[in-house]
Design a protein around this motif. Sequence first.
Motif: not given
Length: 140
Positions: A87-95
């Motif tokens: 993800h670039l559009s959100r900061r998700c923990p998995d990514c």
Amino acid sequence: MPDAVSRPPYVPGDILTPEREITHQHFQPGDHVIILKGVADGELWGDAMTVITPSWHTPTDEDGWRLRDPDGGERTYITAHPRYLVHLSRRCPDCLIYQRAVEQYLLPRFAGTREVIDCGWYSLTHLNQLVHVDDVRGGR
């Protein structure tokens, strides 16, 4: 993608992406993602894309995503497996965990290198399907 891309004599194999467990549902149409491909001036770089719609990923026989390259070109639309995407559009923990692991694995190997390094982990099939080198070796 950066203009001048080189391939050094030794590029480490990708030990992280093949083991990444990420589901198709992790991404949604409209998400901005990146496919990490190498190092540029001490940072990770790759191809930024927009997730468009679900699409069967033929090389792995699993659910994938149709992606659009905002810069267009010969391969404006490709299909990729979810484990290739960050993800670039959100900061998700998995990514973020995956991205940090790739940084810790890859950046020290090219410390001090000012050039753009493509690790050669991905290629495109004749059907515009992005495929990871380990997926190719798996006979898929």
